[in-house]
Design a protein around this motif. Structure first.
Motif, short mmCIF file in Angstrom:
data_model
loop_
_atom_site.label_atom_id
_atom_site.label_comp_id
_atom_site.label_asym_id
_atom_site.label_seq_id
_atom_site.Cartn_x
_atom_site.Cartn_y
_atom_site.Cartn_z
N ARG A 25 0.45 6.82 4.51
CA ARG A 25 0.73 7.68 3.87
C ARG A 25 1.01 8.23 4.74
O ARG A 25 2.39 8.80 4.19
CB ARG A 25 -1.27 8.77 3.38
N ALA A 26 1.24 8.10 5.92
CA ALA A 26 1.98 8.81 6.74
C ALA A 26 3.01 8.21 6.76
O ALA A 26 4.35 8.75 7.00
CB ALA A 26 1.71 8.78 8.61
N VAL A 27 3.43 6.66 6.71
CA VAL A 27 4.85 6.26 6.67
C VAL A 27 5.40 6.02 5.21
O VAL A 27 6.77 6.90 5.14
CB VAL A 27 4.79 5.06 7.18
N GLY A 28 4.71 6.40 4.39
CA GLY A 28 5.35 7.30 3.07
C GLY A 28 5.85 8.64 2.90
O GLY A 28 7.05 8.73 2.37
N GLU A 29 4.72 9.04 3.62
CA GLU A 29 5.58 10.96 3.70
C GLU A 29 6.74 10.78 4.88
O GLU A 29 7.87 11.57 4.01
CB GLU A 29 4.92 11.71 3.75
N ALA A 30 6.97 10.19 5.91
CA ALA A 30 7.75 9.71 6.50
C ALA A 30 9.09 9.17 5.74
O ALA A 30 10.34 9.55 6.04
CB ALA A 30 7.88 9.54 7.66
N SER A 31 8.29 8.28 5.08
CA SER A 31 9.52 8.06 4.06
C SER A 31 10.52 8.97 3.25
O SER A 31 11.49 8.42 2.85
CB SER A 31 9.47 6.44 3.33
N LEU A 32 9.51 9.10 2.65
CA LEU A 32 10.95 10.18 1.40
C LEU A 32 11.29 11.45 2.49
O LEU A 32 12.14 11.39 2.04
CB LEU A 32 9.44 11.07 1.05
N GLN A 33 11.28 11.66 3.54
CA GLN A 33 12.32 12.48 4.17
C GLN A 33 13.51 11.81 4.64
O GLN A 33 14.03 12.59 4.67
CB GLN A 33 11.33 12.68 5.84
N ILE A 34 12.92 10.43 4.56
CA ILE A 34 14.59 9.68 4.82
C ILE A 34 14.85 9.16 3.49
O ILE A 34 16.72 9.88 3.47
CB ILE A 34 14.01 8.67 5.69
N ASP A 35 14.35 8.77 2.70
CA ASP A 35 15.32 8.82 1.52
C ASP A 35 14.41 9.81 0.51
O ASP A 35 12.58 8.34 0.10
CB ASP A 35 15.39 6.94 0.96
N PRO A 36 14.00 10.46 -0.83
CA PRO A 36 13.57 11.32 -1.18
C PRO A 36 14.33 10.20 -2.50
O PRO A 36 12.26 10.45 -3.38
CB PRO A 36 14.03 12.42 -1.57
N ASP A 37 14.90 9.73 -2.84
CA ASP A 37 14.46 8.82 -4.17
C ASP A 37 14.29 7.17 -4.89
O ASP A 37 13.74 6.96 -5.24
CB ASP A 37 16.26 8.35 -4.12
N GLY A 57 1.54 -7.03 -5.71
CA GLY A 57 1.65 -6.46 -5.12
C GLY A 57 -0.15 -5.52 -6.22
O GLY A 57 -0.54 -6.22 -6.12
N LEU A 58 -0.66 -4.09 -5.73
CA LEU A 58 -1.44 -3.56 -5.41
C LEU A 58 -1.24 -3.23 -7.18
O LEU A 58 -0.23 -2.77 -7.45
CB LEU A 58 -2.03 -2.76 -5.20
N PRO A 59 -1.90 -3.68 -8.13
CA PRO A 59 -2.00 -3.19 -9.29
C PRO A 59 -2.63 -1.11 -9.67
O PRO A 59 -3.17 -0.75 -8.25
CB PRO A 59 -4.02 -3.87 -9.69
N THR A 60 -1.39 -0.83 -10.31
CA THR A 60 -1.72 0.25 -10.36
C THR A 60 -2.38 0.71 -12.27
O THR A 60 -3.21 0.16 -12.36
CB THR A 60 -0.44 1.14 -9.67
N MET A 61 -0.85 1.22 -12.91
CA MET A 61 -1.11 1.25 -14.32
C MET A 61 -0.43 0.24 -15.11
O MET A 61 0.90 0.15 -14.59
CB MET A 61 -0.84 2.72 -14.50
N GLN A 62 -0.21 -0.05 -16.12
CA GLN A 62 0.96 -0.63 -17.33
C GLN A 62 0.86 -2.37 -16.14
O GLN A 62 1.85 -2.18 -16.05
CB GLN A 62 1.96 0.12 -17.93
N ASN A 63 -0.11 -3.11 -15.81
CA ASN A 63 0.46 -4.14 -15.09
C ASN A 63 0.50 -4.82 -16.28
O ASN A 63 0.73 -5.03 -17.49
CB ASN A 63 -0.69 -4.10 -14.91
N ARG A 82 1.21 -1.15 -0.18
CA ARG A 82 0.01 0.23 0.34
C ARG A 82 1.27 1.43 0.02
O ARG A 82 0.67 2.65 -0.84
CB ARG A 82 -1.12 -0.38 1.42
N ILE A 83 1.98 0.86 0.05
CA ILE A 83 2.51 2.06 0.93
C ILE A 83 3.49 2.79 -0.63
O ILE A 83 3.68 3.77 -1.06
CB ILE A 83 3.80 2.26 1.67
N TRP A 84 3.84 1.71 -1.30
CA TRP A 84 4.40 1.34 -2.29
C TRP A 84 3.47 1.95 -3.40
O TRP A 84 3.77 2.54 -4.73
CB TRP A 84 4.76 0.18 -3.01
N ASN A 85 2.10 1.35 -3.68
CA ASN A 85 0.89 2.05 -3.53
C ASN A 85 0.40 3.80 -4.04
O ASN A 85 0.86 4.43 -4.86
CB ASN A 85 -0.14 1.58 -4.03
N PHE A 86 1.25 4.25 -2.64
CA PHE A 86 0.94 5.57 -2.30
C PHE A 86 1.53 6.34 -2.93
O PHE A 86 2.01 7.98 -3.56
CB PHE A 86 1.03 5.79 -1.00
#
Length: 263
Positions: A32-44, A78-84, A16-20
């Motif tokens: 989303r909270a963990v995803g945002e915090a992760s971006l602060q650690i590793d923006p890449d 994982g969760l479907p997104t685009m171009q599966n 779900r975080i990957w989907n975010f």
């Protein structure tokens, strides 16, 4: 497919975080909270998420268009997104068969929608299985795929969930060994080359999510032992046959993978 397991919305989940990070909507506040915090650690990490899907698209298109592969076993989808996987493969070969494997209840719930989004000639289906039990995956896949014909086996950024490095190799080799000559392995994963990514994985484990263990490039490459790499070999996923429009515009990232043929 059975789906009687509880979907936990109070514990972050990597799919779900990957989907975010990929701009999807199939995630919860905790993700989303963990995803945002992760971006602060590793923006890449968001770049890795997007580029991993671009790598999947290019690899599957190559296999369906140039290598003539008509069967795909996508493990830990994982969760479907685009171009599966099935959309890319069946756009090139409408009769292609795609088997997705996952054991997350949210993924399996969304699978039902994907099953309606397939060609009339082809097959798209899911197996509810844990990749730690590859023998079950192979057994169930026999009901759908023809194991006398080449199969593309895919592990796309999931093997950090393996219990150990040796377990990772066991999982991959069990599935690849079951496939016939002429089959392919498509695999990528994040590496320890990036200190922010290593830190991110360590912090994620503290959040209550299932730990993800990054490994060295050599350790990931070892999953391809005995196979023949398709050019350009084992590289940063941004460098694996980039589209002409992207040549020179993408930089290497600490995610490595490749496509290799079983002799």
């Amino acid at each position: 497919m059975s789906n009687d397991r509880l979907i936990r919305t109070d514990i972050p989940h990597s799919a779900r975080i990957w989907n975010f990070w990929m701009g999807g909507k199939d995630n919860y506040d905790v993700d989303r909270a963990v995803g945002e915090a992760s971006l602060q650690i590793d923006p890449d990490i968001a770049t890795m998420a997007v580029q991993s899907r671009e790598f999947l698209i290019r690899a599957v298109r190559y296999l369906a268009r140039e290598a003539g592969i008509r069967q795909f076993l996508d493990i830990g989808t994982g969760l479907p997104t685009m171009q599966n996987t099935h959309e890319v493969a069946q756009s090139e070969a409408p009769a292609a068969k795609i088997v997705y494997v996952d054991n997350d209840p949210l993924v399996l719930t969304h699978a039902r929608a994907l099953l309606n989004n397939t060609t009339s000639q082809g097959v798209t289906t899911y197996i509810d299985a844990d990749f730690h039990v590859p023998e079950q995956i192979v057994s169930d896949a026999h009901n759908i795929l023809d194991f006398t014909q080449p199969i593309a086996v895919m592990f796309m950024g999931v093997l950090g969930h393996a219990h150990s490095y040796q377990d990772m190799l066991r999982i991959v080799r069990t599935v690849v060994d079951s496939a016939p000559s002429g089959s392919y392995l498509v695999l990528w994963d994040g590496t320890t080359e990036s200190e922010p990514y290593v830190t991110l994985c360590a912090e994620y484990a503290k959040s209550g999510g299932v730990p993800y263990v990054p490994r060295t490039g050599d350790e990931i490459r070892a999953a391809f032992d005995g196979l023949e790499f398709v050019e350009p070999g084992f590289v940063s996923i941004t460098e694996w046959r980039p589209e002409v429009k992207d040549v020179g515009d993408t930089r290497p990232i600490s995610a490595r993978g490749g496509v290799a043929r079983k002799p």
